[in-house]
Write a protein that holds these residues in place. Structure first.
Motif, PDB file in Angstrom:
ATOM      1  N   UNK A   1       0.858  -1.176   0.000  1.00 12.29           N
ATOM      2  CA  UNK A   1       0.000   0.000   0.000  1.00 12.29           C
ATOM      3  C   UNK A   1       0.899   1.232   0.000  1.00 12.29           C
ATOM      4  N   UNK A   2       0.878   1.964  -1.105  1.00  8.18           N
ATOM      5  CA  UNK A   2       1.665   3.186  -1.259  1.00  8.18           C
ATOM      6  C   UNK A   2       0.785   4.397  -0.938  1.00  8.18           C
ATOM      7  N   UNK A   3       1.254   5.275  -0.086  1.00  5.77           N
ATOM      8  CA  UNK A   3       0.535   6.515   0.203  1.00  5.77           C
ATOM      9  C   UNK A   3       1.308   7.683  -0.385  1.00  5.77           C
ATOM     10  N   UNK A   4       0.654   8.452  -1.257  1.00  9.11           N
ATOM     11  CA  UNK A   4       1.322   9.589  -1.876  1.00  9.11           C
ATOM     12  C   UNK A   4       1.556  10.687  -0.843  1.00  9.11           C
ATOM     13  N   UNK A   5       2.784  11.199  -0.847  1.00  9.97           N
ATOM     14  CA  UNK A   5       3.203  12.186   0.141  1.00  9.97           C
ATOM     15  C   UNK A   5       3.989  13.275  -0.566  1.00  9.97           C
ATOM     16  N   UNK A   6       3.512  14.517  -0.467  1.00 10.56           N
ATOM     17  CA  UNK A   6       4.214  15.621  -1.111  1.00 10.56           C
ATOM     18  C   UNK A   6       5.480  15.950  -0.349  1.00 10.56           C
TER      19      UNK A   6
END
Length: 292
Positions: free
Chosen positions: A282-287
């Motif tokens: 599970x990849x969570x996009x993070x700026x």
């Protein structure tokens, strides 16, 4: 230099094979064949990039790969996997290749069951997939495409989709399989990829070396199985072509371009996993925060 490297690789394989045969006897053999391959793990990772706009912050992307159904991976295991995937309640689902180990040998019943289970997976932004070498192998190209479509998955074969989340666009692109297909990066990436956050799916991780100058932010791959058998001090024992340099986990390719390689879920060639548990991610996009 090449002779030294070839000799070193040969000795490593020979020594690794000997240690594997000795080390995987008795209880270790039973563990590697019957226990660890069923020890499903969920990897929680962050995709961090300065190209991720604030609107995409928190987007959850689930990647799974290399089930190799039919080779010591059955429908019961696949059903358990689908249950765990749905529990994650992710926004987007990406499959990075090799659904069946030998598609032409799969029974009609198993193909139908797999499609039904795939169809039960929910993801608001869609479900996308790419070919792996086993999907093309064994006359499986059209067969796998038919059943993935039945399962509600969209094929990205040198194609892309522009998706929207919180009003912000991003791109998911996919390459055809490197070994048995015809990958074409110029068709897979649209012109707007140069200024839009872009995830590229490519089954074979090492192919990133051929395309790292192209405008994508992250490549998601499988194929390697994490080496399947990992021996301390010797490393990964079973690595296929195009998964020799990048075998698992995160790799920085350029300043703002990365690669993630999944260990996958099934096995092939050898029905063992040792110190290399099956996984989906599970990849969570993070700026990435800018300095100053």
């Amino acid at each position: 230099m090449n002779n030294k490297m070839n000799r070193r690789s040969f000795l490593k394989r020979m020594l690794g094979g000997a240690i594997s045969l000795l080390g995987l006897s008795g209880g270790s053999y039973y563990y590697a064949k019957y226990m660890e391959p069923s020890m499903l793990s969920v990897q929680e990772e962050k995709i961090i990039s300065s190209n991720i706009p604030p609107q995409l912050e928190g987007l959850r992307v689930l990647q799974f790969s290399d089930t190799h159904l039919g080779f010591h991976y059955d429908i019961t295991q696949f059903e358990r996997l689908v249950h765990h995937i749905n529990k994650q309640q992710c926004d987007l689902l990406l499959f990075t290749g090799d659904l069946f180990d030998a598609p032409n040998e799969a029974s009609f019943e198993m193909l139908e069951q797999a499609a039904s289970l795939l169809d039960s997976i929910t993801a608001p932004l869609g479900k996308f997939w790419i070919y792996g070498n086993h999907d093309h192998g064994g006359y499986g190209t059209d067969l796998i495409a038919t059943y993935m479509e039945k399962g509600g998955f969209t094929l990205l074969q040198n194609q892309h989709k522009t998706l929207t989340y919180n009003g912000e666009e991003f791109i998911v692109s996919g390459l055809d399989d490197v070994m048995l297909g015809k990958p074409d990066i110029s068709r897979a990436l649209p012109p707007q990829a140069a200024h839009t956050f872009t995830m590229l799916l490519c089954h074979e991780p090492d192919y990133v070396e051929h395309i790292k100058g192209e405008p994508f932010d992250i490549q998601l791959s499988g194929h390697s199985h994490g080496g399947q058998i990992q021996i301390p001090f010797l490393g990964h024992m079973v690595t296929p072509p195009y998964a020799k340099q990048y075998v698992e986990g995160w790799h920085t390719i350029r300043s703002n371009q990365s690669l993630y390689v999944s260990r996958g879920l099934g096995t092939t060639r050898l029905p063992y996993r040792f110190l290399c548990k099956p996984e989906f991610t599970v990849h969570t996009l993070t700026a990435q925060k800018q300095d100053g």
